[in-house]
Motif scaffolding. Structure first.
Motif, PDB file in Angstrom:
ATOM      1  N   GLU A  99       0.872  -1.095  -0.063  1.00 19.38           N
ATOM      2  CA  GLU A  99      -0.229  -0.124   0.146  1.00 19.38           C
ATOM      3  C   GLU A  99       0.100   1.718   0.099  1.00 19.38           C
ATOM      4  O   GLU A  99       0.384   2.422   0.711  1.00 19.38           O
ATOM      5  CB  GLU A  99      -1.599  -0.479   1.066  1.00 19.38           C
ATOM      6  N   LYS A 100       1.724   1.512  -0.861  1.00 16.55           N
ATOM      7  CA  LYS A 100       2.741   2.565  -1.268  1.00 16.55           C
ATOM      8  C   LYS A 100       2.824   3.097  -1.963  1.00 16.55           C
ATOM      9  O   LYS A 100       1.980   2.438  -3.060  1.00 16.55           O
ATOM     10  CB  LYS A 100       4.405   1.822  -0.856  1.00 16.55           C
ATOM     11  N   THR A 101       3.501   3.738  -2.974  1.00 11.66           N
ATOM     12  CA  THR A 101       3.712   4.405  -3.801  1.00 11.66           C
ATOM     13  C   THR A 101       5.494   4.776  -4.744  1.00 11.66           C
ATOM     14  O   THR A 101       5.779   5.942  -4.778  1.00 11.66           O
ATOM     15  CB  THR A 101       2.916   6.107  -4.337  1.00 11.66           C
ATOM     16  N   LEU A 102       5.886   3.571  -4.247  1.00 12.95           N
ATOM     17  CA  LEU A 102       7.061   3.606  -5.049  1.00 12.95           C
ATOM     18  C   LEU A 102       7.328   3.476  -5.957  1.00 12.95           C
ATOM     19  O   LEU A 102       6.851   3.096  -7.190  1.00 12.95           O
ATOM     20  CB  LEU A 102       7.728   1.822  -4.263  1.00 12.95           C
ATOM     21  N   THR A 103       8.622   3.885  -6.742  1.00 16.51           N
ATOM     22  CA  THR A 103       8.346   4.325  -7.996  1.00 16.51           C
ATOM     23  C   THR A 103       9.976   4.421  -8.065  1.00 16.51           C
ATOM     24  O   THR A 103      11.284   4.751  -7.014  1.00 16.51           O
ATOM     25  CB  THR A 103       8.285   6.199  -8.369  1.00 16.51           C
ATOM     26  N   LEU A 104      11.056   3.816  -9.261  1.00 15.85           N
ATOM     27  CA  LEU A 104      12.277   4.084  -9.579  1.00 15.85           C
ATOM     28  C   LEU A 104      12.876   5.770  -9.875  1.00 15.85           C
ATOM     29  O   LEU A 104      12.844   6.753 -10.487  1.00 15.85           O
ATOM     30  CB  LEU A 104      12.263   3.082 -10.617  1.00 15.85           C
ATOM     31  N   ASN A 105      12.819   5.948  -8.481  1.00 16.14           N
ATOM     32  CA  ASN A 105      13.014   7.558  -8.933  1.00 16.14           C
ATOM     33  C   ASN A 105      14.914   8.115  -9.458  1.00 16.14           C
ATOM     34  O   ASN A 105      15.342   8.162  -8.645  1.00 16.14           O
ATOM     35  CB  ASN A 105      11.843   8.871  -7.918  1.00 16.14           C
ATOM     36  N   PHE A 106      15.014   8.197 -11.457  1.00 18.30           N
ATOM     37  CA  PHE A 106      16.038   8.503 -11.161  1.00 18.30           C
ATOM     38  C   PHE A 106      16.889   9.286 -11.171  1.00 18.30           C
ATOM     39  O   PHE A 106      18.355   9.278 -10.686  1.00 18.30           O
ATOM     40  CB  PHE A 106      16.580   7.713 -12.559  1.00 18.30           C
ATOM     41  N   SER A 107      16.712  10.524 -10.247  1.00 19.91           N
ATOM     42  CA  SER A 107      17.155  11.688  -9.754  1.00 19.91           C
ATOM     43  C   SER A 107      17.270  11.767  -8.427  1.00 19.91           C
ATOM     44  O   SER A 107      18.212  12.858  -8.173  1.00 19.91           O
ATOM     45  CB  SER A 107      15.605  13.160 -10.279  1.00 19.91           C
ATOM     46  N   ASN A 108      16.849  11.141  -7.514  1.00 22.33           N
ATOM     47  CA  ASN A 108      17.195  10.209  -6.217  1.00 22.33           C
ATOM     48  C   ASN A 108      18.460   9.664  -6.179  1.00 22.33           C
ATOM     49  O   ASN A 108      18.830   8.681  -6.026  1.00 22.33           O
ATOM     50  CB  ASN A 108      15.907   9.876  -5.600  1.00 22.33           C
ATOM     51  N   LEU A 109      20.058  10.781  -5.694  1.00 19.21           N
ATOM     52  CA  LEU A 109      20.648   9.760  -5.595  1.00 19.21           C
ATOM     53  C   LEU A 109      20.896   9.394  -4.954  1.00 19.21           C
ATOM     54  O   LEU A 109      22.082   7.584  -4.801  1.00 19.21           O
ATOM     55  CB  LEU A 109      22.115  11.130  -4.567  1.00 19.21           C
ATOM     56  N   ASN A 110      19.703   8.942  -3.872  1.00 18.62           N
ATOM     57  CA  ASN A 110      19.688   7.908  -3.124  1.00 18.62           C
ATOM     58  C   ASN A 110      19.544   6.218  -3.390  1.00 18.62           C
ATOM     59  O   ASN A 110      20.562   5.616  -2.634  1.00 18.62           O
ATOM     60  CB  ASN A 110      19.222   7.841  -1.412  1.00 18.62           C
ATOM     61  N   LEU A 111      19.174   6.146  -4.452  1.00 16.62           N
ATOM     62  CA  LEU A 111      18.739   5.135  -5.387  1.00 16.62           C
ATOM     63  C   LEU A 111      19.678   4.415  -5.783  1.00 16.62           C
ATOM     64  O   LEU A 111      20.188   3.530  -6.074  1.00 16.62           O
ATOM     65  CB  LEU A 111      17.863   5.840  -5.918  1.00 16.62           C
ATOM     66  N   TYR A 112      21.259   5.377  -6.791  1.00 16.73           N
ATOM     67  CA  TYR A 112      22.282   5.158  -7.406  1.00 16.73           C
ATOM     68  C   TYR A 112      23.316   4.428  -5.723  1.00 16.73           C
ATOM     69  O   TYR A 112      23.925   3.693  -6.322  1.00 16.73           O
ATOM     70  CB  TYR A 112      22.350   6.482  -7.591  1.00 16.73           C
ATOM     71  N   LEU A 113      23.210   5.121  -4.615  1.00 16.55           N
ATOM     72  CA  LEU A 113      23.900   4.538  -3.705  1.00 16.55           C
ATOM     73  C   LEU A 113      23.737   2.942  -3.475  1.00 16.55           C
ATOM     74  O   LEU A 113      24.520   2.298  -3.076  1.00 16.55           O
ATOM     75  CB  LEU A 113      24.159   5.569  -2.439  1.00 16.55           C
ATOM     76  N   VAL A 114      22.500   2.999  -3.318  1.00 17.95           N
ATOM     77  CA  VAL A 114      21.674   2.073  -2.575  1.00 17.95           C
ATOM     78  C   VAL A 114      22.162   0.591  -3.954  1.00 17.95           C
ATOM     79  O   VAL A 114      22.759  -0.242  -3.606  1.00 17.95           O
ATOM     80  CB  VAL A 114      20.533   1.875  -2.393  1.00 17.95           C
ATOM     81  N   PHE A 115      21.699   1.165  -5.327  1.00 17.07           N
ATOM     82  CA  PHE A 115      22.353   0.530  -6.130  1.00 17.07           C
ATOM     83  C   PHE A 115      23.792  -0.437  -6.587  1.00 17.07           C
ATOM     84  O   PHE A 115      23.615  -1.125  -6.909  1.00 17.07           O
ATOM     85  CB  PHE A 115      21.900   0.847  -7.233  1.00 17.07           C
ATOM     86  N   GLY A 116      24.547   1.173  -6.833  1.00 20.02           N
ATOM     87  CA  GLY A 116      25.336   0.595  -6.545  1.00 20.02           C
ATOM     88  C   GLY A 116      26.549  -0.790  -5.383  1.00 20.02           C
ATOM     89  O   GLY A 116      27.511  -0.892  -5.028  1.00 20.02           O
ATOM     90  N   ALA A 117      26.389   0.288  -3.810  1.00 19.50           N
ATOM     91  CA  ALA A 117      26.254  -1.334  -2.922  1.00 19.50           C
ATOM     92  C   ALA A 117      25.898  -2.405  -3.725  1.00 19.50           C
ATOM     93  O   ALA A 117      26.992  -3.487  -3.104  1.00 19.50           O
ATOM     94  CB  ALA A 117      25.913  -0.242  -1.554  1.00 19.50           C
ATOM     95  N   ILE A 118      24.328  -2.303  -3.828  1.00 23.43           N
ATOM     96  CA  ILE A 118      23.874  -4.282  -4.069  1.00 23.43           C
ATOM     97  C   ILE A 118      25.038  -4.630  -5.099  1.00 23.43           C
ATOM     98  O   ILE A 118      25.458  -5.695  -5.054  1.00 23.43           O
ATOM     99  CB  ILE A 118      23.024  -3.779  -4.232  1.00 23.43           C
ATOM    100  N   THR A 119      25.193  -3.491  -5.966  1.00 24.56           N
ATOM    101  CA  THR A 119      26.210  -4.297  -7.283  1.00 24.56           C
ATOM    102  C   THR A 119      27.442  -5.000  -6.442  1.00 24.56           C
ATOM    103  O   THR A 119      27.954  -6.242  -7.076  1.00 24.56           O
ATOM    104  CB  THR A 119      25.840  -3.583  -8.192  1.00 24.56           C
ATOM    105  N   ILE A 120      27.989  -3.738  -6.472  1.00 19.86           N
ATOM    106  CA  ILE A 120      29.712  -3.987  -5.743  1.00 19.86           C
ATOM    107  C   ILE A 120      29.435  -5.031  -5.153  1.00 19.86           C
ATOM    108  O   ILE A 120      30.327  -5.629  -5.105  1.00 19.86           O
ATOM    109  CB  ILE A 120      29.706  -2.558  -5.260  1.00 19.86           C
ATOM    110  N   GLY A 121      28.653  -5.233  -3.624  1.00 14.92           N
ATOM    111  CA  GLY A 121      28.257  -6.217  -3.022  1.00 14.92           C
ATOM    112  C   GLY A 121      28.189  -7.671  -3.207  1.00 14.92           C
ATOM    113  O   GLY A 121      28.868  -8.432  -3.317  1.00 14.92           O
TER     114      GLY A 121
END
Length: 779
Positions: free
Chosen positions: A353-375
């Protein structure tokens, strides 16, 4: 070379890519959810200086309680007594109201607020002046959406509207229009009016905690210092010896809202931590699969490594090649996981019951995405690359590689850890499901089937008796009465009651108050333990009281019937009955003392009980009657639905737990399937010889699967005590809960072993049925 190698081993590549994709997908979804949770209320420009004033209530012999409301005078006292506070603002909870202009009627949620509201909080005004928009008592600030609907031609500012706030319609002038409130805000509303419009429904006492108070502290002011200075204000100025004040940063209120004995012990942060752990574990399981499969398949690449070393390849180039292969697999998996995430967000939003989106202007999204990939690259790639590059060339060429004992132990340990996590997820899912079933099926002490209630408005309130008569004339409606609460959200309490036999050592006790009409307790099947119910045959029953068993215990009176009772400065009356304890708040909370008054004029909800099978007809008739006496929209609720809504968060946890448990099991089974495939292929000639010597299918299946089942049993032995400990702690957060039963863990173990056997059986039976001649012809 890496691409050619992966293409050559299609089965190995497919299993690894699928497992990693699912693990990364799960982690990405949970990461989006966690980012959204942390993003709540972070859009306020002055958010780091905003704190909410909470009330700590103490009583001898009882633990301290924290309330998020304060008395009306607290704000003025803070403004005059504490120079470190820049400004103070009070707001009310949302109140349902009707806005009327000509023939147009809109339902809306209205908050009362002090004039500094739009200065402290960042709810920008599209029109109007934030400094003066709440100066006039009869001014109203509307949302842009509501103003557009209400005044489609524009120019809403300065127009007069009719607001029905408390059964009385009054004229309000539009003094401002605010932009749409971000979904990240925990403070949602459709309109704001000056706070003092709510005073007729409340009062200015220190003890009536009906407002929420917020402060904006000055720059470079320490919250610890402020907490010390505001603590005793109710005692020092309000002569209230039971209450003190405490500050909590506004940005922490959403995640840290649970208190025990006056201290923060959690809140929604518990769910954030829980699903954060699930995300990490799921990703680790996927990485462990990769490590297991790669090291298990290493023996097949021994000649490749040996030849490369003989012709001059050093360990570093080989390490680089194998690490590149791992990186390629991870990158392919990340791309697939991203595609899965994009396509599954609508489903995940429906689940949470949320309205999540892939907001590519959000720096935190890139940090999380990078951390998951590198990890994932580091976790899944380093050890297999080191293992492959460390083969000795002579042994590799002669295919005399021996299984490394430490490597074998690691592989087994990773399998045990995988299924340990699977067992935890399965048992957790079962316990959450059983607890919610217990909540939904538990006898609350009140009847809820075929019962619904309708809210009174200004027009219907004036004709309440006529409406009751009209409703009762319909055959599909069995009973009608009224009440001042919905039997699940009666959280207001008072310490004012005084009773006959009260002693000084009783201390301050808190009671919930419920106003009812004649017949309501009978309609809801609330059982009388002692005395009698309210009756129209007794004229003074509108002054008398009925209390619950918990109230008798708190009052410490042996024979409550006939004892006098009074509060709020009223004349008071006698206790005429004691009802058995029933639940009128969430099952998270214990049953508290309750005083029931027969005050038909203080009620605002019509309660109806329909004849079984005629609920639709009863609702249709109710709507028809409502239209006869009111031009305002009808608002009704089913009692059982309202009760279910109280456990919405737990239902979300249940759905998410089932989803991620299934995903974890699938990933683990992929790894087990791959290991079984390589294990059987390595022993294919041994199996052929055994078949020639007379071994049957059952014996071969037992031989091939027993090692895996042993690992699963070890995982069960480790998971059961740990699961019991944490899950038992979780259910203790409910005042009423299930008891942990041994069969839960037995059933979870059977499920896990069954899944493991099914996973292993395909590959083992396939090899066991292979013609031994095909396996031995090359000898």
């Amino acid at each position: 070379m890496a691409f050619r190698s992966l293409q050559k081993r299609k089965g190995f590549t497919l299993i690894n890519v699928l497992g990693l994709s699912l693990g990364i997908w799960c982690t990405l979804l949970i990461s989006l959810w966690i980012l959204d949770e942390y993003d709540k209320d972070n859009f306020h420009d002055k958010g780091d200086r905003i704190s909410q004033v909470l009330t700590r209530v103490s009583s001898p012999g009882d633990s301290d309680n924290i309330w998020d409301g304060t008395g009306y005078p607290v704000a003025e006292a803070l403004s005059t007594e504490i120079p470190e506070i820049e400004s103070v603002v009070r707001i009310t909870a949302n109140r349902e109201a009707n806005l009327k202009l000509g023939d147009k009627i809109f339902k809306l949620k209205v908050r009362g607020a002090d004039k500094g509201f739009f200065n402290i909080f960042s709810f920008p005004l599209k029109e109007g002046n934030k400094d003066f928009c709440l100066d006039n008592l009869k001014s109203i600030v509307l949302s842009e959406k509501l103003a557009t609907r209400y005044f489609p031609q524009g120019n809403a500012l300065g127009k007069v509207v009719s607001l029905n706030l408390n059964r009385h319609a009054e004229a309000y002038r539009v003094s401002g229009i605010f932009n749409e409130i971000p979904e990240q805000s925990t403070v949602q509303f459709d309109a704001v009016i000056p706070l003092d419009n709510f005073l007729p429904m409340n009062n200015k006492s220190w003890g009536n905690t009906w407002v929420k108070t917020f402060i904006l502290q000055k720059e470079n002011t320490e919250t610890i210092l402020l907490n010390q200075k505001i603590r005793d204000i109710p005692q020092r100025i309000g002569d209230d010896q039971w209450r003190t004040l405490v500050l909590q940063p506004f940005k922490d209120r959403y995640l840290y809202s649970k208190f025990e004995n006056g201290k923060v012990v959690g809140g929604r942060i518990d769910y954030v931590i829980l699903f954060g752990i699930i995300a990490v574990f799921t990703l680790l399981i996927a990485c462990f699969n990769f490590i297991n499969l790669t090291t298990a398949a290493a023996i097949k690449r021994s000649k490749e490594v040996g030849i490369k070393k003989v012709i001059g390849a050093g360990k570093r180039p080989l390490l680089g090649q194998f690490f590149v292969e791992s990186t390629m697999l991870v990158c392919i998996s990340v791309i697939l996981a991203m595609a899965l995430t994009i396509n599954s967000i609508p489903f995940f939003n429906a689940l949470t019951e949320k309205t999540l989106t892939l907001n590519f202007s959000n720096l935190n999204l890139y940090l999380v995405f990078g951390a998951i990939t590198i990890g994932t690259i580091l976790c899944s790639g380093i050890y297999p690359a080191l293992s492959l590059a460390s083969f000795k060339s002579t042994e590799a060429l002669m295919q005399k590689l021996q299984v490394n004992t430490n490597e074998l132990r690691l592989r087994k340990g990773l399998v045990v850890l995988q299924f340990f996590l699977c067992m935890v997820m399965i048992t957790a899912t079962m316990v959450v499901y059983l607890q919610l079933e217990y909540i939904q099926d538990k006898n609350l002490g009140i009847a809820k089937e075929n019962i619904f209630y309708m809210e009174m408005d200004l027009e219907s309130y004036a004709h309440s008796q006529s409406i009751k008569n009209e409703l009762l004339s319909f055959s599909g409606i069995k009973e009608v009465s009224t009440a001042g609460g919905n039997f699940i959200e009666m959280n207001g309490t008072t310490s004012d009651p005084v009773w006959e036999g009260m002693t000084p050592d009783t201390g301050q006790k808190w009671f919930s108050i419920l106003d009812v009409d004649f017949g309501l307790l009978e309609m809801l099947n609330i059982s009388i333990k002692e005395g009698r119910n309210f009756s129209e045959d007794y004229s003074r029953d509108t002054l008398n009281f009925i209390i619950n068993e918990e109230a008798v215990r708190v009052m410490k009176i042996k024979d409550p019937l006939g004892k006098s009772l009074s509060f709020w400065g009223e004349e008071g009356g006698r206790i005429i009955g004691v009802v058995k304890d029933f639940h009128f708040t969430s099952l998270h909370n214990p049953i508290t003392p309750l005083i029931i008054r027969c005050r038909p004029k203080e009620t605002y909800l019509f309660y109806l009980k329909s004849t079984a099978g005629k609920t639709k007809e009863a609702i249709a008739h109710m709507g028809k009657v409502h239209r006869q006496f009111s031009s305002l929209p009808m608002n009704y609720h089913f009692l059982d639905s309202v009760i279910e809504m109280a456990y919405k968060d737990e239902e979300k946890v249940q759905s998410l737990a089932i989803f991620f448990a299934v995903l974890t099991i699938v990933i683990s089974c992929l790894g087990l399937f791959g290991l079984a495939m390589f294990s059987t292929q390595q022993r294919i000639k041994e199996i052929a010889v055994r078949k020639v010597l007379g071994a049957n299918i059952i014996g071969l299946f037992e031989m091939l699967s027993k090692d895996f089942i042993k690992l699963v049993f070890i995982a069960l032995c480790l998971a059961i005590p740990l699961s019991w400990y944490f899950l038992n702690n979780w259910i203790q957060s409910f005042a009423f809960h299930i008891h942990m039963q041994w069969w839960i863990f037995v059933l979870a173990g059977i499920i896990l072993i069954g899944i493991s056997l099914i996973t292993v059986s395909y590959q083992t039976l396939k090899v066991a049925h292979t013609n031994p001649v095909k396996s031995l012809r090359k000898e």
